[in-house]
Design an enzyme around this catalytic site. Sequence first.
Site, mmCIF file in Angstrom:
data_model
loop_
_atom_site.group_PDB
_atom_site.id
_atom_site.type_symbol
_atom_site.label_atom_id
_atom_site.label_comp_id
_atom_site.label_asym_id
_atom_site.label_seq_id
_atom_site.Cartn_x
_atom_site.Cartn_y
_atom_site.Cartn_z
ATOM 1 N N HIS A 12 -1.729 -5.689 1.290
ATOM 2 C CA HIS A 12 -2.973 -6.397 0.985
ATOM 3 C C HIS A 12 -2.625 -7.768 0.440
ATOM 4 C CE1 HIS A 12 -6.925 -7.343 -0.731
ATOM 5 N NE2 HIS A 12 -6.225 -7.842 -1.740
ATOM 6 N N ARG A 38 2.638 -7.100 9.192
ATOM 7 C CA ARG A 38 1.869 -6.022 9.832
ATOM 8 C C ARG A 38 2.330 -5.786 11.266
ATOM 9 N NH1 ARG A 38 -4.002 -7.649 7.187
ATOM 10 N NH2 ARG A 38 -3.911 -6.216 5.404
ATOM 11 N N ARG A 53 -1.309 -14.676 3.543
ATOM 12 C CA ARG A 53 -2.127 -14.133 4.646
ATOM 13 C C ARG A 53 -1.418 -14.365 5.981
ATOM 14 N NH1 ARG A 53 -6.557 -10.729 3.715
ATOM 15 N NH2 ARG A 53 -7.429 -11.452 5.675
ATOM 16 N N TYR A 57 -12.020 -2.994 -3.527
ATOM 17 C CA TYR A 57 -12.549 -3.094 -2.160
ATOM 18 C C TYR A 57 -14.084 -3.133 -2.145
ATOM 19 C CZ TYR A 57 -7.990 -2.483 0.123
ATOM 20 O OH TYR A 57 -6.700 -2.654 0.587
ATOM 21 N N PHE A 60 -15.596 2.658 7.265
ATOM 22 C CA PHE A 60 -14.223 3.015 6.902
ATOM 23 C C PHE A 60 -13.997 3.063 5.388
ATOM 24 C CE2 PHE A 60 -14.374 -1.615 7.540
ATOM 25 C CZ PHE A 60 -13.798 -2.085 6.365
ATOM 26 N N GLU A 71 -8.975 -10.313 -8.205
ATOM 27 C CA GLU A 71 -8.077 -9.185 -7.952
ATOM 28 C C GLU A 71 -6.906 -9.165 -8.948
ATOM 29 O OE1 GLU A 71 -7.190 -9.745 -3.785
ATOM 30 O OE2 GLU A 71 -9.188 -9.068 -3.175
ATOM 31 N N THR A 118 -5.529 -8.078 10.317
ATOM 32 C CA THR A 118 -5.838 -6.743 9.779
ATOM 33 C C THR A 118 -5.402 -5.642 10.743
ATOM 34 O OG1 THR A 118 -7.768 -7.780 8.745
ATOM 35 C CG2 THR A 118 -7.715 -5.372 8.780
ATOM 36 N N ASN A 175 -2.034 -0.455 7.281
ATOM 37 C CA ASN A 175 -1.473 -1.790 7.532
ATOM 38 C C ASN A 175 -0.628 -2.341 6.382
ATOM 39 O OD1 ASN A 175 -3.557 -2.440 5.858
ATOM 40 N ND2 ASN A 175 -4.677 -3.703 7.331
ATOM 41 N N LYS A 211 0.835 -1.206 0.000
ATOM 42 C CA LYS A 211 0.000 0.000 0.000
ATOM 43 C C LYS A 211 0.878 1.269 0.000
ATOM 44 C CE LYS A 211 -3.760 -2.506 2.332
ATOM 45 N NZ LYS A 211 -4.738 -2.480 3.455
#
Length: 157
Positions: A123, A110, A93, A57, A65, A134, A99, A120, A17
């Site tokens: 993704h 993270r 993951r 998203y 949010f 995606e 998260t 964070n 990100k």
Amino acid sequence: MPDYPVKPMERTFVMIKPEGLQRGVTGEIIARIEKKGLKIIAMKMLVISGDLAKKHYGEHAGKPFFENLVKYITCGPVIAMAIEGKNAVSTVRAMMGSTDPLKAEQGTIRATYCMDMGRNIIHGSDSLTSAEREIGNFFKPDELIGYSRSIEPWVYE
Ligand SMILES: Nc1ncnc2c1ncn2[C@@H]1O[C@H](COP(=O)(O)OP(=O)(O)O)[C@@H](O)[C@H]1O
Ligand SMILES: [Mg+2]
């Protein structure tokens, strides 16, 4: 030693990100992915458009949010990747952590780099179905580059 590929591997979508670039840690995060033995089969830097952010998203549309999330993910360049490997979706993951970075297991990306849910840093797709969707949102089929590496038999038995 057997030739690679021994069997088809999963693919997942990973994105560093905007704060990853701002904070200058993209190399460290990519290095973790490479060191794990996962294979990068596509990578690009881009500034995400509002439309792409809302599409990516989409499942969160309407949540409190959501607007901030779209603003944040489009505020600067990101690095998008398609990653291939054994159980790639769950493996990435697990490497990312929860998260909420303060609840993420120590040692995860993270937990190591982040403080807040809204910052964070990474993704990763949450299922094979999301991964396919995606990857398709960010890459054309001919941008996914399948190749074999001579280290493959030293990563997989
Ligand atoms: N309660 C929240 N407050 C702020 N940002 C959030 C919140 N929940 C989720 N987000 C942001 O939206 C992203 C997508 O949420 P989600 O899909 O639930 O998490 P993950 O990225 O772990 O799959 C998160 O990575 C985070 O940046
Ligand atoms: Mg998610």
